[in-house]
Design a protein around this motif. Structure first.
Motif, PDB file in Angstrom:
ATOM      1  N   UNK A 140       0.848  -1.181   0.000  1.00 41.28           N
ATOM      2  CA  UNK A 140       0.000   0.000   0.000  1.00 41.28           C
ATOM      3  C   UNK A 140       0.886   1.235   0.000  1.00 41.28           C
ATOM      4  N   UNK A 141       0.481   2.228  -0.779  1.00 44.52           N
ATOM      5  CA  UNK A 141       1.191   3.501  -0.853  1.00 44.52           C
ATOM      6  C   UNK A 141       0.351   4.582  -0.179  1.00 44.52           C
ATOM      7  N   UNK A 142       1.006   5.672   0.184  1.00 43.22           N
ATOM      8  CA  UNK A 142       0.313   6.690   0.973  1.00 43.22           C
ATOM      9  C   UNK A 142      -0.777   7.417   0.189  1.00 43.22           C
ATOM     10  N   UNK A 143      -0.728   7.359  -1.152  1.00 44.54           N
ATOM     11  CA  UNK A 143      -1.765   8.022  -1.927  1.00 44.54           C
ATOM     12  C   UNK A 143      -2.992   7.137  -2.141  1.00 44.54           C
ATOM     13  N   UNK A 144      -3.018   5.975  -1.493  1.00 49.87           N
ATOM     14  CA  UNK A 144      -4.139   5.042  -1.653  1.00 49.87           C
ATOM     15  C   UNK A 144      -5.034   4.966  -0.419  1.00 49.87           C
ATOM     16  N   UNK A 145      -4.734   5.767   0.583  1.00 54.63           N
ATOM     17  CA  UNK A 145      -5.529   5.777   1.818  1.00 54.63           C
ATOM     18  C   UNK A 145      -5.837   7.228   2.191  1.00 54.63           C
ATOM     19  N   UNK A 146      -6.865   7.451   3.026  1.00 54.28           N
ATOM     20  CA  UNK A 146      -7.203   8.833   3.408  1.00 54.28           C
ATOM     21  C   UNK A 146      -6.084   9.561   4.132  1.00 54.28           C
ATOM     22  N   UNK A 147      -5.352   8.849   4.997  1.00 54.15           N
ATOM     23  CA  UNK A 147      -4.308   9.489   5.789  1.00 54.15           C
ATOM     24  C   UNK A 147      -3.065   8.598   5.821  1.00 54.15           C
ATOM     25  N   UNK A 148      -1.901   9.207   5.593  1.00 50.62           N
ATOM     26  CA  UNK A 148      -0.649   8.464   5.697  1.00 50.62           C
ATOM     27  C   UNK A 148      -0.165   8.425   7.134  1.00 50.62           C
ATOM     28  N   UNK A 149       1.064   7.989   7.317  1.00 48.68           N
ATOM     29  CA  UNK A 149       1.638   7.956   8.644  1.00 48.68           C
ATOM     30  C   UNK A 149       1.681   9.367   9.256  1.00 48.68           C
ATOM     31  N   UNK A 150       1.535   9.466  10.579  1.00 50.25           N
ATOM     32  CA  UNK A 150       1.511   8.381  11.571  1.00 50.25           C
ATOM     33  C   UNK A 150       0.138   7.758  11.799  1.00 50.25           C
ATOM     34  N   UNK A 151      -0.833   8.095  10.970  1.00 52.30           N
ATOM     35  CA  UNK A 151      -2.152   7.482  11.099  1.00 52.30           C
ATOM     36  C   UNK A 151      -2.082   5.997  10.734  1.00 52.30           C
ATOM     37  N   UNK A 152      -3.018   5.199  11.218  1.00 53.58           N
ATOM     38  CA  UNK A 152      -2.948   3.743  11.016  1.00 53.58           C
ATOM     39  C   UNK A 152      -3.553   3.249   9.709  1.00 53.58           C
ATOM     40  N   UNK A 153      -3.982   4.155   8.825  1.00 57.35           N
ATOM     41  CA  UNK A 153      -4.770   3.753   7.655  1.00 57.35           C
ATOM     42  C   UNK A 153      -4.086   2.710   6.779  1.00 57.35           C
ATOM     43  N   UNK A 154      -2.778   2.866   6.528  1.00 60.40           N
ATOM     44  CA  UNK A 154      -2.103   1.912   5.631  1.00 60.40           C
ATOM     45  C   UNK A 154      -2.042   0.521   6.251  1.00 60.40           C
ATOM     46  N   UNK A 155      -1.825   0.450   7.555  1.00 61.31           N
ATOM     47  CA  UNK A 155      -1.819  -0.863   8.215  1.00 61.31           C
ATOM     48  C   UNK A 155      -3.205  -1.480   8.164  1.00 61.31           C
ATOM     49  N   UNK A 156      -4.219  -0.694   8.436  1.00 63.27           N
ATOM     50  CA  UNK A 156      -5.588  -1.213   8.365  1.00 63.27           C
ATOM     51  C   UNK A 156      -5.916  -1.682   6.945  1.00 63.27           C
ATOM     52  N   UNK A 157      -5.404  -0.963   5.943  1.00 63.45           N
ATOM     53  CA  UNK A 157      -5.649  -1.356   4.556  1.00 63.45           C
ATOM     54  C   UNK A 157      -5.071  -2.737   4.265  1.00 63.45           C
ATOM     55  N   UNK A 159      -4.260  -5.043   6.374  1.00 61.89           N
ATOM     56  CA  UNK A 159      -4.975  -6.045   7.170  1.00 61.89           C
ATOM     57  C   UNK A 159      -6.235  -6.497   6.428  1.00 61.89           C
ATOM     58  N   UNK A 160      -6.947  -5.537   5.822  1.00 60.29           N
ATOM     59  CA  UNK A 160      -8.134  -5.898   5.060  1.00 60.29           C
ATOM     60  C   UNK A 160      -7.814  -6.765   3.858  1.00 60.29           C
ATOM     61  N   UNK A 161      -6.718  -6.434   3.164  1.00 59.05           N
ATOM     62  CA  UNK A 161      -6.318  -7.207   1.979  1.00 59.05           C
ATOM     63  C   UNK A 161      -5.930  -8.631   2.365  1.00 59.05           C
ATOM     64  N   UNK A 162      -5.246  -8.778   3.492  1.00 61.12           N
ATOM     65  CA  UNK A 162      -4.733 -10.095   3.885  1.00 61.12           C
ATOM     66  C   UNK A 162      -5.699 -10.881   4.767  1.00 61.12           C
ATOM     67  N   UNK A 163      -6.793 -10.258   5.168  1.00 66.77           N
ATOM     68  CA  UNK A 163      -7.775 -10.964   5.982  1.00 66.77           C
ATOM     69  C   UNK A 163      -7.406 -11.085   7.451  1.00 66.77           C
ATOM     70  N   UNK A 164      -6.481 -10.269   7.909  1.00 63.96           N
ATOM     71  CA  UNK A 164      -6.097 -10.274   9.326  1.00 63.96           C
ATOM     72  C   UNK A 164      -6.979  -9.262  10.053  1.00 63.96           C
ATOM     73  N   UNK A 165      -7.719  -9.707  11.053  1.00 63.87           N
ATOM     74  CA  UNK A 165      -8.686  -8.836  11.718  1.00 63.87           C
ATOM     75  C   UNK A 165      -8.225  -8.337  13.081  1.00 63.87           C
ATOM     76  N   UNK A 166      -7.214  -8.963  13.646  1.00 60.19           N
ATOM     77  CA  UNK A 166      -6.748  -8.628  14.988  1.00 60.19           C
ATOM     78  C   UNK A 166      -5.383  -7.948  14.900  1.00 60.19           C
ATOM     79  N   UNK A 167      -5.327  -6.646  15.211  1.00 60.87           N
ATOM     80  CA  UNK A 167      -4.047  -5.939  15.143  1.00 60.87           C
ATOM     81  C   UNK A 167      -3.062  -6.438  16.196  1.00 60.87           C
ATOM     82  N   UNK A 168      -3.561  -7.174  17.179  1.00 65.55           N
ATOM     83  CA  UNK A 168      -2.679  -7.797  18.162  1.00 65.55           C
ATOM     84  C   UNK A 168      -1.860  -8.934  17.586  1.00 65.55           C
ATOM     85  N   UNK A 169      -2.151  -9.305  16.343  1.00 66.46           N
ATOM     86  CA  UNK A 169      -1.378 -10.338  15.662  1.00 66.46           C
ATOM     87  C   UNK A 169      -0.587  -9.753  14.486  1.00 66.46           C
ATOM     88  N   UNK A 170      -0.335  -8.435  14.574  1.00 62.61           N
ATOM     89  CA  UNK A 170       0.394  -7.717  13.522  1.00 62.61           C
ATOM     90  C   UNK A 170       1.660  -7.123  14.109  1.00 62.61           C
TER      91      UNK A 170
END
Length: 231
Positions: A140-157, A159-170
């Motif tokens: 994921x690149x920063x122009x593909x989400x509403x907010x780049x770092x330090x916001x969590x949007x890219x990580x959440x993105x 997670x959605x692509x890979x099917x990981x729902x628990x950030x405690x396992x990231x």
């Protein structure tokens, strides 16, 4: 394994470019008459590059000078310099152990993703040059989400692509304070600072990473240790 997904930063973490981001951003700013030092640029490393440019313009010339038009012009110059560098410069290579670490993760059922403050064009040029497409589960690149770092949007993105729902396992891995802040904002269980990139251990430690490593190969020991501890 206790971790299902590792989100790696690119420049300075998995991609060795001899500080090209800093050099190219400094040159693009200088061409516009802004004399920023490496220290100045380091304070915005890891953030989306238009935001980094806007921040530095406002710092040196005042908020009124940091117009969308001015930011876009400097960003276009920066983009041209970076695309040439990543496509053509002989010094572009992976950081020590990057491909090996991606392959190791796949062997042990851990998905891998890249996120970056670059836009998609630069990210794709790097991934293609290093031959990583088949080794990665998401990017994921920063122009593909509403907010780049330090916001969590890219990580959440990713997670959605890979099917990981628990950030405690990231696990988040990066070489800048904003990488660490991003991982914490996303709720990642492990937030690892890499000290061989743009920031030293002394610079990263105050931002409270869960671990500091000198190179990517050290991640295996962390993953093995936490897995054994959970058994």
């Amino acid at each position: 394994m206790e971790i299902d997904l590792i989100v790696f930063d690119m420049a300075g973490t998995t991609v060795q470019d001899d500080d090209a981001v800093s050099h190219c951003l400094k040159a693009a700013l200088a061409a516009a008459g802004v004399r920023a030092s490496r220290h100045d640029i380091n304070t915005v490393m890891g953030t989306p590059k238009p935001l980094a440019i806007q921040t530095l313009l406002a710092r040196f010339r005042g908020q009124a000078a940091a117009s969308d038009r001015a930011v876009d012009a400097i960003h276009d110059d920066f983009m041209g310099r970076m695309l040439w560098h990543y496509r053509s410069h002989p010094d572009v290579r992976e950081c020590d152990g990057a491909t090996e670490t991606f392959a190791w993760c796949r062997r042990y059922g851990i998905q891998t993703a890249l996120d970056t403050g670059f836009n998609r064009a630069i990210a794709d040029s790097i991934i293609a040059r290093l031959g990583w497409s088949a080794l990665l589960d998401a990017t994921v690149a920063s122009d593909e989400v509403p907010h780049g770092r330090p916001h969590p949007d890219m990580i959440h993105h990713v997670m959605g692509v890979t099917g990981v729902t628990d950030s405690g396992r990231v696990m988040k891995v990066g070489d800048t304070p904003v990488d660490i802040a991003q991982g914490r904002a996303a709720g990642c269980r492990y937030v690892v600072g890499v000290t061989s990139g743009s920031h030293t251990a002394e610079e990263l430690r105050p931002h409270a990473p869960t671990h500091l490593v000198a190179n990517l190969r050290e991640l295996r020991a962390i993953l093995t240790t936490v897995s054994e501890g959970a058994a």
